[in-house]
Design a protein around this motif. Structure first.
Motif, PDB file in Angstrom:
ATOM      1  N   GLN A  40       0.839  -1.212   0.000  1.00 57.57           N
ATOM      2  CA  GLN A  40       0.000   0.000   0.000  1.00 57.57           C
ATOM      3  C   GLN A  40       0.870   1.257   0.000  1.00 57.57           C
ATOM      4  N   ASP A  41       1.864   1.262   0.870  1.00 58.04           N
ATOM      5  CA  ASP A  41       2.737   2.448   0.947  1.00 58.04           C
ATOM      6  C   ASP A  41       3.549   2.606  -0.335  1.00 58.04           C
ATOM      7  N   THR A  42       3.986   1.470  -0.895  1.00 61.61           N
ATOM      8  CA  THR A  42       4.773   1.531  -2.122  1.00 61.61           C
ATOM      9  C   THR A  42       3.932   2.098  -3.266  1.00 61.61           C
TER      10      THR A  42
ATOM     11  N   CYS B 233     -10.101  -2.282   8.547  1.00 61.73           N
ATOM     12  CA  CYS B 233     -11.010  -1.318   7.928  1.00 61.73           C
ATOM     13  C   CYS B 233     -10.669  -1.128   6.458  1.00 61.73           C
ATOM     14  N   ARG B 234     -11.672  -0.993   5.640  1.00 64.00           N
ATOM     15  CA  ARG B 234     -11.464  -0.765   4.206  1.00 64.00           C
ATOM     16  C   ARG B 234     -10.606   0.477   3.960  1.00 64.00           C
ATOM     17  N   ALA B 235      -9.664   0.358   3.027  1.00 66.43           N
ATOM     18  CA  ALA B 235      -8.843   1.514   2.662  1.00 66.43           C
ATOM     19  C   ALA B 235      -9.699   2.557   1.940  1.00 66.43           C
ATOM     20  N   GLU B 236     -10.864   2.124   1.439  1.00 65.82           N
ATOM     21  CA  GLU B 236     -11.747   3.051   0.725  1.00 65.82           C
ATOM     22  C   GLU B 236     -12.460   4.012   1.672  1.00 65.82           C
ATOM     23  N   TYR B 237     -12.224   3.868   2.971  1.00 70.42           N
ATOM     24  CA  TYR B 237     -12.873   4.731   3.951  1.00 70.42           C
ATOM     25  C   TYR B 237     -11.849   5.655   4.623  1.00 70.42           C
ATOM     26  N   LEU B 241     -10.816   6.027   8.716  1.00 67.71           N
ATOM     27  CA  LEU B 241      -9.458   5.694   9.162  1.00 67.71           C
ATOM     28  C   LEU B 241      -8.828   6.871   9.911  1.00 67.71           C
ATOM     29  N   LYS B 242      -9.056   8.069   9.365  1.00 71.67           N
ATOM     30  CA  LYS B 242      -8.471   9.258   9.999  1.00 71.67           C
ATOM     31  C   LYS B 242      -9.066   9.457  11.398  1.00 71.67           C
ATOM     32  N   LYS B 274      -5.344  -1.713   7.254  1.00 71.37           N
ATOM     33  CA  LYS B 274      -6.164  -1.267   6.125  1.00 71.37           C
ATOM     34  C   LYS B 274      -6.404  -2.412   5.161  1.00 71.37           C
ATOM     35  N   GLY B 275      -7.649  -2.682   4.862  1.00 75.55           N
ATOM     36  CA  GLY B 275      -7.982  -3.688   3.857  1.00 75.55           C
ATOM     37  C   GLY B 275      -7.579  -3.168   2.486  1.00 75.55           C
ATOM     38  N   ALA B 276      -7.411  -4.077   1.545  1.00 72.13           N
ATOM     39  CA  ALA B 276      -6.926  -3.650   0.230  1.00 72.13           C
ATOM     40  C   ALA B 276      -7.959  -3.926  -0.859  1.00 72.13           C
ATOM     41  N   GLY B 277      -9.176  -4.137  -0.453  1.00 70.05           N
ATOM     42  CA  GLY B 277     -10.221  -4.297  -1.450  1.00 70.05           C
ATOM     43  C   GLY B 277     -10.450  -5.740  -1.843  1.00 70.05           C
TER      44      GLY B 277
END
Lengths: 173, 594
Positions: A40-42, B233-237, B241-242, B274-277
Motif C-alpha cells: 500500500q505504501d509503495t 477497515c477498508r482503505a476506501e474509507y 481511518l483518519k 487497512k484492507g486492500a479491497g
C-alpha cells in the motif's frame, strides 16, 4: 468538494528511484505479516506497482516474488500499470447501479475513448469502476481525484470532465 | 445540550455530507463567523442520518431548541446566519425541529430507536471530551474495575445481541468460546471491512462515533482475555481511518489504551489494518489471512478462529455495529437491551436506506418492526410517488423481496425464512424502473468477480450463472435456463467453504421465486418491462412532446436520431444501440423505452 489543484506531475516517484522504497522497507522492518501495508505504501509512493519495484520489495523484505505478485493481483486496490493525471472512479454499488451507473460509465468511455481500467494515451485520465463508496444517497456518483460528483446524469458528465482537461493538472474554472 | 449562551451550529461532516458539498459550506460558515457579526460558533459531527438532505446544519439556540436545516450551499450561508441571529426559522429548509416533531422530515427520526447511533450526528467525533461528556468510557471503566470477564460475558449474553455483520451468531456465546480457549496470547479483531455494495452503516458509525467502537473493543478484549486488538477497515474509507487514528491517539493520552488502562493492571492496545479491497475478507478466516499479509482466502473450519485464529492464536472477531452497542449494554444492562426486539432477535438494527426510497439515509430501528415500517414510515416510501416493487436486503448474499412480503418482521429468522438475509443492513428499494433479472445479473457479476477462486463450485459456478443471466438479459435466454440456474445455485451453495459462495446464489433464487414472470418475459416474450435491458427495448420519441432541440441527435454515438430543427425527431431502431444516452439528455423527457 475540495478545490485544491493537485501537484500531479510530481506526485509519484520514478520506478528507477529506489530511495522511497528503502524508506518504506525500513518502516516495516521486523514486523510480521506486513506485506499488504508494504505494498500500500509503495503504491502510494510510486502510483502503481512497477515490476522492478516489486522485485526490489520482495528481495528487501524477504518474500518470494510470487508471494508479492500473488497478493498484488488478489486485491483490487493494487495497480500494475501507471495511472493518468486524473483518476476517475465511477461507483457501481447497488444504489448507483439501480440509478444508472452503467450509462455513466458508458458516456465517459464514449467521451474519453477508453474502457474501464484504461488510461487515455495522453495520460490525462484513467477510468476505473469501483464498488460502493458508501455515498448511496447521492447516486449515481463519480469521484474525480478527490472530488465527488453526485446525482450525475450521463448528459452532464462531459461538462464535469472538461473542467479537468486544462494544462498542468489544474482545473479550468 | 448546553451551548454556553450562544447559538451552536453543527455541520454534518461525514462522507455523505462531504460528498454533497459540506466542505464548501464549512468554509463559508467559518468565513462569515470570523467577521464576529454573529453570536454563534461552529462544530462538526458525523452523519445525522438525513443523507438525502445533505449538506445539513443543526442550529441549537441558548435555550436548547434545535432546528436541522438541509440542502445547504455556500450561497445560503449568510441567509442562514441572519435567521439564526434574528431567532427566525426558515421553514422551507427545515429537516427537523425539536419544538415541532411533525415538521419537515421529523418522523424520520421519530420512528427510530437509536442505541448504536446514539451519538452519531450529535457529538464531534474528533473530540474525546465530547464522547466522555455523554458518559463515554464509563462502561469500560465499570467493566474493568468492577466486573469479572465472566460477568461481562453473562451480561452480553443476557442482552441477546447477535453479530451484526450478517450471520447473526450470539455475541455472548462467541465471547465465551474465546474466553475458554487455551492460549497465553489472544487477539480481538473488529471487522470493519464493509464490502457489501449499498451498505454504509459501519462507515457512518466509525466516522460519527469512533470512540463507541473503541470502548466496545476495550470491554470485549478484557472479557475474552485479549491484550492486542486490530481494526480491519477498508482503505476506501479514508475519513473513518483518519477519525480512528485521532480517537486511538486520544485514548493513549487519557490512559484508556496502552499499559495499565483505567488505573488497573490490564494492558490493551489497538492497531489499524487497512484492507486492500476484497469482499471475501469480510469472512473471518479470509480476514485473518489478510491481516497476516496473505491473499484473503478462507480456510475450512474447524478449527474455529476462537481456538486457532490470527497467527494460530485464539481470536474473536466482532463487527463494528456489534461493538458499538456493547458500551450501551454494559451501562444500561443486558436486560434493558433485551427488552427491545423480538423473541430471538434482540435490540436494534441499523439500516442503510438507498435506491428509490424517498429518504435515503441511515436509520436504526428496533427488531420486530415490519419492512413496511422501515421503508414507508421511516424511509418515506418510494420516490416520485412511484410504486414499490422490491427491497433488496443483505447485498450480494441477500435477496429481493416483493411487496407481498412487506409485513415481514425485521428479525433474523423471519427474514431468513423468505430466502433473503438480514445481512449487514443494506436496504435497496426498487421501483418499476428496476429490472429484477438485471439486478440478479448485477449481483452475480459482483460475486463472480469477488470469488477468491479456492472452491471450484463458487469460482466456476458463479461464472456459469452469470453467463446464463447475461444471456437472458440480452434476449437469448432459453426456457431451460431457469432450471439450469436452480441446479447451479444448489451446487454452489453445497460446495463452497465460506459464506460468499454459500450465499452467492441468493439474489438469483429470490428473484426466481418472487419475480419469475420477469424472467419469463425476458425469455419467452423477449421483453424487459422495466425498460432496462438494452437488447430487449426500443426507444421512441413522443412527437407531441419533442421540441426538436436536437440535443438527442447531438449526443447519439451512432447517429441514429434525425429530424429537422424545431421539428419532432425520430430514432432509427435498426441503427440505435439502445445506450439510452438520448433518454437522459432530453430536456422535455420526450424519449421513452419500451
Amino acid at each position: 468538494m475540495d478545490d485544491k489543484g493537485c501537484e500531479c506531475k510530481q506526485r509519484f516517484a520514478d520506478p528507477d528511484n529506489q530511495e522511497p522504497l528503502l524508506g518504506i522497507l525500513e518502516r516495516y522492518a521486523g514486523e510480521k505479516g506486513a506485506l499488504i501495508p508494504l505494498l500500500q505504501d509503495t503504491q502510494e509512493a510510486y502510483g502503481y506497482l512497477d515490476e522492478k519495484i516489486m522485485r526490489a520489495l520482495a528481495k528487501g523484505a524477504g518474500y518470494q516474488l510470487s508471494q508479492v505478485y500473488g497478493v498484488a493481483t488478489f486485491y483490487t486496490q493494487f495497480r500494475l500499470e501507471p495511472i493518468g493525471e486524473h483518476l476517475i472512479r465511477v461507483c457501481h454499488g447497488t444504489a448507483c447501479h439501480v440509478a444508472g451507473a452503467e450509462l455513466i460509465s458508458e458516456e465517459i468511455s464514449n467521451f474519453l475513448g477508453v474502457k474501464d481500467g484504461q488510461t487515455t494515451p495522453d495520460m490525462k485520465f484513467t477510468l476505473e469502476s469501483v464498488m460502493c463508496v458508501g455515498a448511496c444517497s447521492l447516486s449515481p456518483i463519480m469521484i474525480v481525484d478527490e472530488d465527488t460528483h453526485g446525482k450525475l446524469k450521463p448528459a452532464n458528465v462531459r461538462k464535469v470532465l472538461k473542467k479537468y482537461r486544462g494544462g498542468n493538472g489544474e482545473k479550468e474554472e | 445540550m448546553s451551548t454556553g449562551g450562544k447559538n451552536k451550529l453543527v455541520l454534518g461532516y461525514g462522507t455523505c455530507g462531504i460528498a454533497a458539498g459540506a466542505t464548501a459550506v464549512k468554509d463559508a460558515l467559518e468565513n462569515e463567523l470570523a467577521t464576529g457579526k454573529y453570536d454563534a460558533y461552529l462544530d462538526i459531527a458525523g452523519c445525522m442520518g438525513f443523507c438525502f438532505r445533505e449538506p445539513i446544519v443543526e442550529v441549537t439556540d441558548p435555550d436548547g431548541r434545535s432546528v436541522i436545516y438541509g440542502d445547504l450551499s455556500p450561497k445560503r450561508v449568510s441567509r442562514l446566519l441572519e435567521a439564526v441571529a434574528g431567532g427566525e426559522v426558515i421553514e422551507d429548509w427545515v429537516v427537523r425541529r425539536s419544538d415541532e416533531p411533525g415538521a419537515g422530515e421529523g418522523d424520520f427520526l421519530a420512528n427510530q430507536h437509536r442505541i448504536v447511533l446514539r451519538n452519531c450526528g450529535n457529538i464531534n467525533p474528533e473530540s474525546i471530551e465530547e464522547y466522555i461528556s455523554t458518559g463515554g468510557y464509563e462502561a469500560a471503566r465499570k467493566a474493568l474495575t468492577s466486573m469479572t470477564p465472566e460477568e461481562l460475558i453473562d451480561e452480553v449474553g443476557k442482552s441477546g445481541i447477535r453479530g451484526r455483520g450478517g450471520a447473526g451468531f450470539p455475541t455472548g456465546t462467541k465471547w465465551g468460546f474465546a474466553r475458554k480457549a487455551k492460549g497465553e496470547q489472544k487477539y480481538l479483531v473488529c471487522n470493519a471491512d464493509e464490502g457489501d455494495p449499498g451498505a454504509f452503516m459501519d462507515r457512518s458509525v466509525l466516522e460519527g462515533d469512533p470512540h463507541a467502537v473503541i470502548e466496545g473493543m476495550i470491554v470485549a478484549g478484557y472479557a475474552i482475555g485479549a491484550t492486542q486488538a486490530y481494526i480491519y477497515c477498508r482503505a476506501e474509507y479514508p475519513l473513518a481511518l483518519k477519525r480512528l487514528d485521532i480517537a486511538i491517539a486520544a485514548c493513549h493520552e487519557w490512559g484508556y489504551l496502552g499499559q495499565g488502562i483505567f488505573g488497573t493492571d490490564w494492558d490493551f492496545d489497538i492497531k489499524i489494518k487497512k484492507g486492500a479491497g476484497a469482499f471475501v475478507c469480510g469472512e473471518e478466516t479470509a480476514l485473518i489471512a489478510s491481516i497476516e499479509g496473505k491473499r484473503g482466502m478462507p480456510r475450512p473450519r474447524p478449527p474455529f478462529p476462537a481456538n486457532e485464529g490470527l497467527w494460530g492464536k485464539p481470536t474473536n472477531i466482532n463487527n463494528v455495529e456489534t461493538l458499538a452497542a456493547i458500551p450501551w449494554i454494559i451501562a444500561n444492562g443486558g436486560d434493558r437491551y433485551a427488552s427491545v426486539g423480538t423473541e430471538k432477535s434482540k435490540g436494534t438494527k441499523v439500516f442503510c436506506l438507498a435506491g428509490k426510497v424517498r429518504r435515503s439515509g441511515l436509520a436504526e430501528v428496533p427488531m420486530g418492526y415490519t419492512l413496511r415500517q422501515v421503508i414507508f414510515d421511516v424511509g418515506g416510501g418510494v420516490r416520485e410517488g412511484k410504486e414499490f416493487k422490491a427491497v433488496q436486503m443483505g447485498g450480494p448474499s441477500g435477496g429481493c423481496l416483493p411487496a407481498s412480503l412487506l409485513d415481514t418482521l425485521v428479525d433474523y429468522d423471519a427474514i431468513t425464512a423468505t430466502g433473503a438475509i438480514m445481512g449487514s443492513g443494506g436496504m435497496i428499494v426498487a421501483d418499476s424502473s428496476t429490472c429484477m433479472v438485471d439486478l440478479a445479473r448485477y449481483f452475480l457479476s459482483f460475486t463472480q468477480e469477488e470469488s477468491c477462486g479456492k472452491c471450484v463450485p463458487c469460482r466456476i459456478g458463479t461464472k456459469r450463472m452469470l453467463e446464463i443471466l447475461a444471456r437472458i438479459c440480452s434476449g437469448e435466454g432459453e426456457p431451460e435456463d431457469l432450471e439450469r440456474l436452480d441446479i447451479l445455485a444448489g451446487d454452489i451453495k453445497a460446495g463452497s467453504l465460506c459464506a460468499l459462495g454459500g450465499t452467492a446464489p441468493n439474489p438469483v433464487l429470490t428473484t426466481l421465486k418472487y419475480f419469475r414472470n420477469e424472467y419469463e418475459d425476458h425469455i419467452l416474450r423477449k421483453k424487459c418491462t422495466a425498460g432496462v435491458c438494452p437488447a430487449l427495448i426500443t426507444l421512441h420519441i413522443q412527437e407531441d412532446i419533442c421540441t426538436g432541440c436536437g440535443a438527442c441527435a447531438k449526443i447519439c454515438p451512432v447517429e441514429a436520431i434525425s429530424g429537422e430543427k424545431k421539428e419532432p425527431h425520430a430514432i432509427d431502431a435498426d441503427t440505435c444501440i439502445r445506450c439510452k444516452l438520448c433518454l437522459s439528455r432530453c430536456p422535455e423527457e420526450a424519449i421513452y423505452a419500451e
